[in-house]
Write a protein that holds these residues in place. Sequence first.
Motif, PDB file in Angstrom:
ATOM      1  N   ASN A  50     -42.253 -57.906   0.143  1.00  0.00           N
ATOM      2  CA  ASN A  50     -40.870 -57.443  -0.024  1.00  0.00           C
ATOM      3  C   ASN A  50     -40.619 -56.193   0.813  1.00  0.00           C
ATOM      4  O   ASN A  50     -39.530 -56.007   1.349  1.00  0.00           O
ATOM      5  CB  ASN A  50     -40.570 -57.136  -1.495  1.00  0.00           C
ATOM      6  N   ARG A  51     -41.623 -55.319   0.909  1.00  0.00           N
ATOM      7  CA  ARG A  51     -41.462 -54.065   1.648  1.00  0.00           C
ATOM      8  C   ARG A  51     -41.717 -54.207   3.141  1.00  0.00           C
ATOM      9  O   ARG A  51     -40.997 -53.616   3.944  1.00  0.00           O
ATOM     10  CB  ARG A  51     -42.408 -52.997   1.085  1.00  0.00           C
ATOM     11  N   GLU A  55     -39.769 -61.522   6.950  1.00  0.00           N
ATOM     12  CA  GLU A  55     -38.769 -62.374   6.313  1.00  0.00           C
ATOM     13  C   GLU A  55     -38.358 -61.836   4.943  1.00  0.00           C
ATOM     14  O   GLU A  55     -37.854 -62.581   4.104  1.00  0.00           O
ATOM     15  CB  GLU A  55     -39.314 -63.799   6.162  1.00  0.00           C
ATOM     16  N   SER A  56     -38.536 -60.554   4.723  1.00  0.00           N
ATOM     17  CA  SER A  56     -38.281 -59.983   3.393  1.00  0.00           C
ATOM     18  C   SER A  56     -36.837 -60.161   2.939  1.00  0.00           C
ATOM     19  O   SER A  56     -36.583 -60.336   1.754  1.00  0.00           O
ATOM     20  CB  SER A  56     -38.676 -58.510   3.358  1.00  0.00           C
ATOM     21  N   THR A  57     -35.896 -60.152   3.853  1.00  0.00           N
ATOM     22  CA  THR A  57     -34.496 -60.328   3.449  1.00  0.00           C
ATOM     23  C   THR A  57     -34.097 -61.800   3.359  1.00  0.00           C
ATOM     24  O   THR A  57     -33.118 -62.128   2.714  1.00  0.00           O
ATOM     25  CB  THR A  57     -33.557 -59.609   4.437  1.00  0.00           C
ATOM     26  N   ARG A  58     -34.865 -62.665   3.975  1.00  0.00           N
ATOM     27  CA  ARG A  58     -34.519 -64.092   4.000  1.00  0.00           C
ATOM     28  C   ARG A  58     -34.589 -64.735   2.622  1.00  0.00           C
ATOM     29  O   ARG A  58     -33.749 -65.564   2.268  1.00  0.00           O
ATOM     30  CB  ARG A  58     -35.462 -64.815   4.957  1.00  0.00           C
ATOM     31  N   GLY A  60     -34.893 -63.031  -0.427  1.00  0.00           N
ATOM     32  CA  GLY A  60     -34.575 -62.171  -1.554  1.00  0.00           C
ATOM     33  C   GLY A  60     -35.867 -61.595  -2.104  1.00  0.00           C
ATOM     34  O   GLY A  60     -36.879 -61.538  -1.418  1.00  0.00           O
ATOM     35  N   THR A  61     -35.867 -61.196  -3.324  1.00  0.00           N
ATOM     36  CA  THR A  61     -37.043 -60.582  -3.927  1.00  0.00           C
ATOM     37  C   THR A  61     -38.105 -61.633  -4.230  1.00  0.00           C
ATOM     38  O   THR A  61     -37.838 -62.620  -4.902  1.00  0.00           O
ATOM     39  CB  THR A  61     -36.656 -59.845  -5.223  1.00  0.00           C
ATOM     40  N   SER A 128     -41.088 -70.967   4.425  1.00  0.00           N
ATOM     41  CA  SER A 128     -41.413 -70.326   5.698  1.00  0.00           C
ATOM     42  C   SER A 128     -42.234 -71.266   6.583  1.00  0.00           C
ATOM     43  O   SER A 128     -41.955 -71.405   7.787  1.00  0.00           O
ATOM     44  CB  SER A 128     -42.180 -69.024   5.443  1.00  0.00           C
TER      45      SER A 128
END
Length: 187
Positions: A50-51, A55-58, A60-61, A128
């Motif tokens: 996530n941090r 692809e952290s924004t792809r 979501g959490t 992914s």
Amino acid sequence: MTFTWTAHRFAGGALALDVANSVILRFDAARRIDRFADVAALDAFADAANRFGAESTRFGTLSPVAEQNRARLLRLREATDRHFRAQAAAEHRADLMADLLEAIAAVLRSTDHGGRAAIALDTATAHSALSLTANPEPERLKICPNCGWLFLDKSRNRSRTWCDMAVCGNRSKAKRHYHRSREEAQG
């Protein structure tokens, strides 16, 4: 041994590659380390992705993998590594693609759509990997000559050599400098 996920561990450029790279020194049996063998490290991976993940924004959490789904994630990780490593070496093997698609399907079939705000790491990894199979530029997939990790070369001219210049690139350059200096000193 305590382990902390750092930004360097997410140099693959795609979640599926970062998961595949969770095995350190994969082809050195004496020094091989599977970071997911430690359940605490596996659980912490989702938070670190996530941090630090590309692809952290792809997705979501991301949330940790449920205990009953860990074996499926590990099967997906290995199938991902085998398929994309062969693809990076320009070996197109239908059997490896079939294994990868079967591992993706197994994860997606086990996905709990219980309305949670977070997506489980295994499900996001499956998405992914599936996206990577449709990559229109397979020549961007590379293997780091220093550590053997898989990564996407997103540079404009496709000239990236190492998974992470700050780590593997510097190590390689320092090694060359050491050998060059040693040869000069010897005569």
